[in-house]
Design an enzyme around this catalytic site. Structure first.
Site, PDB file in Angstrom:
ATOM      1  N   GLN A 138      83.541  54.882  15.932  1.00  0.00           N
ATOM      2  CA  GLN A 138      82.872  54.784  14.530  1.00  0.00           C
ATOM      3  C   GLN A 138      84.206  54.646  13.640  1.00  0.00           C
ATOM      4  OE1 GLN A 138      80.037  52.679  14.556  1.00  0.00           O
ATOM      5  NE2 GLN A 138      79.695  52.821  16.724  1.00  0.00           N
ATOM      6  N   HIS A 213      72.159  56.955  23.091  1.00  0.00           N
ATOM      7  CA  HIS A 213      72.940  57.381  24.173  1.00  0.00           C
ATOM      8  C   HIS A 213      73.211  58.644  23.988  1.00  0.00           C
ATOM      9  CE1 HIS A 213      76.095  57.197  20.663  1.00  0.00           C
ATOM     10  NE2 HIS A 213      76.618  56.246  21.242  1.00  0.00           N
ATOM     11  N   ASN A 216      75.645  62.189  23.620  1.00  0.00           N
ATOM     12  CA  ASN A 216      76.930  61.588  23.376  1.00  0.00           C
ATOM     13  C   ASN A 216      76.694  61.027  22.125  1.00  0.00           C
ATOM     14  OD1 ASN A 216      77.012  59.388  26.107  1.00  0.00           O
ATOM     15  ND2 ASN A 216      78.515  61.105  25.847  1.00  0.00           N
ATOM     16  N   ARG A 224      70.629  78.899  21.835  1.00  0.00           N
ATOM     17  CA  ARG A 224      70.015  79.436  20.461  1.00  0.00           C
ATOM     18  C   ARG A 224      70.008  77.782  19.510  1.00  0.00           C
ATOM     19  NH1 ARG A 224      71.592  84.782  21.704  1.00  0.00           N
ATOM     20  NH2 ARG A 224      74.068  84.001  21.000  1.00  0.00           N
ATOM     21  N   ASP A 271      76.206  50.108  26.345  1.00  0.00           N
ATOM     22  CA  ASP A 271      76.770  49.937  24.948  1.00  0.00           C
ATOM     23  C   ASP A 271      77.820  49.646  25.723  1.00  0.00           C
ATOM     24  OD1 ASP A 271      78.024  50.988  22.904  1.00  0.00           O
ATOM     25  OD2 ASP A 271      78.110  53.357  23.426  1.00  0.00           O
TER      26      ASP A 271
END
Length: 379
Positions: A138, A213, A216, A224, A271
């Site tokens: 992106q 997704h 990913n 923790r 995707d």
């Protein structure tokens, strides 16, 4: 016209049975052992009869992308999806300038009743409210603040056509936007996010119901710091998208997610980008060059950039690698995405449901596609 499918192994929500499927005027009217009388007969010849698949996260395929925002491209995606057994889908945008996203939404709305293949159910907006740290493919220069005003700048003309949005819930203003979107019946999914487990829980409490997704581009599960992955796994009401192409997520990790989410809350997605169904080479995604080699799509930086998968391939992987009964693997791409979008008359072979069906073999290869009660492929 009255129709019936005979000699098929019908994939129901929780079993597979040898039944006849009757349908008329685009709807399933009966599922039984009744002997056909005056119906037009389709002989399945021992194939499986499954609901048509639903892809809630796909950018494009076969040389076309949602962001090209033309009838030609949306129709090409629609027709190409149908060949893979997908009978309905959400064209998915990506992080681009607001005006480009606005055009893509308008194109989807204007052409939803014109496309000749899989049905456009609405739009999925992937971005532009994302974390730079987990940007993936992106473009960070197009990321903006998650505010109602910014959202309406591109969705305002067709707000009811936006069915789903992926965003990073830790960014200031995101929780308020999630509450607004929940009230507008828009599905909110957590993705491309640096959220802590606690921040993800706040988003879920505000109305987020999905992980984009899963695994990913999100904070991982650590002992923790459970991260977004841990929040998606632990909260039973949250759906988990999964790209099961064997590249994005290992099969053991996918099996863990499958066991955590159970039969009803995992959704297979592609995707996919424009390179899907095409040979290795150089393609584009959001004005970025994407290099496909051995079916893997990556940016120059090496980041994965969507997939080249078909949804029936992802179902095949679920069936063969996740130790699932076939009806459950099919449900990941039919019933679950339908429920995720609140579409109770999709994704099932059940009386009253839309007559979108596929005939498949043991390898989940597509032999026939029935859309709204009409055979479009095979026959």
């Amino acid at each position: 016209m009255k129709n019936v499918i005979i000699n098929g192994k019908v994939i129901l929500e929780d079993s597979i049975k040898e039944l006849n499927v009757f349908f008329e005027n685009g709807k399933i009217t009966e599922v039984s052992n009744r002997v056909p009388t005056d119906e037009t007969v389709i002989d399945a010849k021992g194939l499986y009869v499954a609901p048509g698949m639903i892809d809630v996260h796909t950018h494009g395929r076969n040389g076309s992308d949602t962001m090209y925002a033309t009838f030609k491209d949306l129709n090409n995606i629609s027709v190409s999806e149908l060949k893979t057994g997908v009978t309905s889908f959400l064209p998915t945008t990506m992080t681009m300038p607001a005006e480009d996203i606005k055009k893509a939404i308008a194109a989807g709305y204007d052409n939803k009743d014109k496309v000749e293949g899989a049905k456009i159910l609405g739009m999925h907006l992937e971005g532009p409210f994302f974390s730079v740290k987990y940007k993936g493919a992106q473009p960070e220069e197009c990321m903006i603040a998650p505010t109602v005003e910014n959202y309406l700048s591109f969705a305002g003309e067709h707000p009811d056509f936006v069915k789903k949005i992926s965003l990073a819930p830790e960014i200031e203003g995101a929780v308020d936007l999630i509450k607004y979107l929940r009230d507008q019946n828009v599905v909110v999914s957590m993705g491309h996010t640096d959220a802590t487990y606690e921040e993800a829980v706040k988003a879920i409490e505000a109305g987020a119901t999905s992980g984009t997704h899963t695994y990913n581009a999100m904070t991982p599960l650590k002992h923790r710091e459970p991260g977004v992955v841990g929040a998606v796994m632990l909260h039973d009401e949250v759906y988990a998208e999964l790209i099961l192409d064997g590249i994005h997520v290992s099969f053991p990790a996918a099996k863990i997610l499958s066991k955590m989410k159970g039969a009803d809350k995992l959704i297979l997605i592609t995707d996919s980008l424009e390179a899907a169904m095409l040979p290795d080479g150089t393609y584009e995604l959001g004005n970025q060059k994407v290099y496909v080699k051995d079916g893997q799509a990556r940016l120059k930086s090496g980041n994965l950039a969507g997939s080249t998968a078909n949804l029936n391939q992802c179902v095949r992987n679920a069936y063969k690698h996740l130790d699932l009964p076939l009806y459950e693997a099919i449900g990941y791409a039919t019933k679950n995405p339908a429920d995720h979008l609140g579409l109770k008359d999709y994704g099932r072979i059940k009386v009253g449901c839309v007559a979108d069906m596929i005939l498949i073999d043991d390898e989940i290869d597509i032999k026939r596609v029935i859309l709204n009660g009409e055979t479009k492929i095979g026959g």
